[in-house]
Design a protein around this motif. Structure first.
Motif, PDB file in Angstrom:
ATOM      1  N   PHE A 169      40.031  49.271  41.927  1.00  0.00           N
ATOM      2  CA  PHE A 169      38.589  49.295  42.177  1.00  0.00           C
ATOM      3  C   PHE A 169      38.258  50.215  43.342  1.00  0.00           C
ATOM      4  CE2 PHE A 169      34.622  47.771  43.990  1.00  0.00           C
ATOM      5  CZ  PHE A 169      33.829  47.595  42.864  1.00  0.00           C
ATOM      6  N   ALA A 170      39.090  50.201  44.391  1.00  0.00           N
ATOM      7  CA  ALA A 170      38.848  51.056  45.556  1.00  0.00           C
ATOM      8  C   ALA A 170      38.850  52.529  45.152  1.00  0.00           C
ATOM      9  CB  ALA A 170      39.895  50.799  46.628  1.00  0.00           C
ATOM     10  N   LEU A 171      39.780  52.917  44.302  1.00  0.00           N
ATOM     11  CA  LEU A 171      39.858  54.315  43.871  1.00  0.00           C
ATOM     12  C   LEU A 171      38.609  54.721  43.087  1.00  0.00           C
ATOM     13  CD1 LEU A 171      43.588  54.592  42.747  1.00  0.00           C
ATOM     14  CD2 LEU A 171      42.559  55.494  44.837  1.00  0.00           C
ATOM     15  N   GLN A 172      38.108  53.818  42.250  1.00  0.00           N
ATOM     16  CA  GLN A 172      36.949  54.143  41.436  1.00  0.00           C
ATOM     17  C   GLN A 172      35.654  54.126  42.241  1.00  0.00           C
ATOM     18  OE1 GLN A 172      36.813  51.583  38.005  1.00  0.00           O
ATOM     19  NE2 GLN A 172      38.947  51.959  37.460  1.00  0.00           N
TER      20      GLN A 172
ATOM     21  N   ALA B 259      45.040  54.593  47.914  1.00  0.00           N
ATOM     22  CA  ALA B 259      44.665  53.287  48.458  1.00  0.00           C
ATOM     23  C   ALA B 259      45.868  52.360  48.389  1.00  0.00           C
ATOM     24  CB  ALA B 259      43.494  52.683  47.679  1.00  0.00           C
ATOM     25  N   GLY B 260      45.846  51.342  49.216  1.00  0.00           N
ATOM     26  CA  GLY B 260      46.946  50.385  49.211  1.00  0.00           C
ATOM     27  C   GLY B 260      46.550  49.102  49.908  1.00  0.00           C
ATOM     28  N   VAL B 261      47.323  48.076  49.676  1.00  0.00           N
ATOM     29  CA  VAL B 261      47.128  46.784  50.341  1.00  0.00           C
ATOM     30  C   VAL B 261      48.445  46.374  50.973  1.00  0.00           C
ATOM     31  CG1 VAL B 261      46.674  44.326  50.021  1.00  0.00           C
ATOM     32  CG2 VAL B 261      45.272  46.016  48.829  1.00  0.00           C
ATOM     33  N   ALA B 262      48.410  46.038  52.247  1.00  0.00           N
ATOM     34  CA  ALA B 262      49.563  45.472  52.946  1.00  0.00           C
ATOM     35  C   ALA B 262      49.225  44.037  53.299  1.00  0.00           C
ATOM     36  CB  ALA B 262      49.873  46.270  54.208  1.00  0.00           C
ATOM     37  N   LEU B 263      50.098  43.113  52.952  1.00  0.00           N
ATOM     38  CA  LEU B 263      49.840  41.703  53.204  1.00  0.00           C
ATOM     39  C   LEU B 263      50.671  41.211  54.380  1.00  0.00           C
ATOM     40  CD1 LEU B 263      49.700  40.174  49.611  1.00  0.00           C
ATOM     41  CD2 LEU B 263      47.824  40.955  51.058  1.00  0.00           C
TER      42      LEU B 263
END
Length: 250
Positions: A56-59, A66-70
């Motif tokens: 969704f972030a890319l669109q 984009a990425g998510v680090a937890l």
């Protein structure tokens, strides 16, 4: 009033809207975010959840990566979803050094904006690295719940000044959806693990009860003692007994 003002979100290093007007038209509507919320709710687990967030972030924001680090226990970071190896490399270098916008965002629970890596000198070594990878703009947003920060959403662009005020507001809305979805996915995962552990322990107890003519309480005490003596989780001792039909050290 623009969206960032409506959100009331403080941004470290924030700048005005980018001159290309990329956020002026075609911004995500409430319906789009509602569909995203449903998609996140229906995701099968943590990996699927963060994959949906990154996609969704890319669109919606038109970023290059984009990425998510937890955040794991002790604020150690995991990297469950990135769009390409570039983001993984950016994350890993900060995890190794223990410094950079990602670690600051996680530690201080505040968004960090890098308008241009070529002119931002807060983290010189990191700026040189991302510049060499072709990344010019960075926006890191914390993923927060009432229980604390669960991770960081990282947005990257190969253009300087890529994230306008509207883009930043959208990123915060996305981060809020992502925070709740990740927290729920983790809770579900913990529940499944607890159920699986109980099943394994019960199966292992059955083996001990049949082989050594023990009652349930005694069988559980045997498993617990071996867990303590070998410094292994009770679940792991049970799994080992099921797999090998032997207790550790026997």
């Amino acid at each position: 009033m623009d969206r960032a003002a409506a959100e009331g979100v403080p941004v470290e290093g924030a700048t005005s809207s980018s001159p290309d007007g990329s956020a002026a038209d075609g911004l995500p509507t409430a319906d789009v975010f509602a569909r995203l919320a449903i998609e996140l709710h229906d995701s099968g687990g943590i990996e699927e959840t963060v994959d949906a967030v990154v996609g969704f972030a890319l669109q919606a924001l038109g970023c290059s990566h984009a990425g998510v680090a937890l955040a794991a226990r002790g604020r150690r970071l995991e990297i469950p979803a990135v769009t390409d190896p570039i983001v993984a490399e950016i994350y890993q270098s900060q995890m190794t050094r223990g410094d950079g916008p990602l670690t600051v965002c996680l530690r201080d629970q505040t968004p960090v904006l890098i308008a241009d890596s070529a002119t931002d000198h807060r983290w010189p070594e990191w700026s040189t690295q991302v510049g060499a990878l072709g990344v010019r703009s960075v926006f890191d947003v914390p993923l927060r719940t009432a229980a604390g920060t669960v991770g960081v959403l990282g947005l990257y662009s190969n253009r300087p000044d890529a994230f306008s005020v509207d883009d930043q507001a959208i990123a915060h809305i996305l981060a809020r959806h992502a925070s709740v979805a990740v927290a729920n996915a983790r809770h579900e995962q913990t529940l499944h693990q607890a159920v699986d552990a109980r099943k394994l322990v019960g199966q292992a107890m059955g083996i001990l009860m049949e082989r050594f003519d023990l009652d349930a309480d005694r069988a559980f005490e045997v498993l617990k003692r071996y867990s303590q003596d070998t410094n292994q989780k009770l679940r792991d001792v049970a799994q080992n007994l099921i797999d090998t039909r032997k207790l550790p050290g026997r």
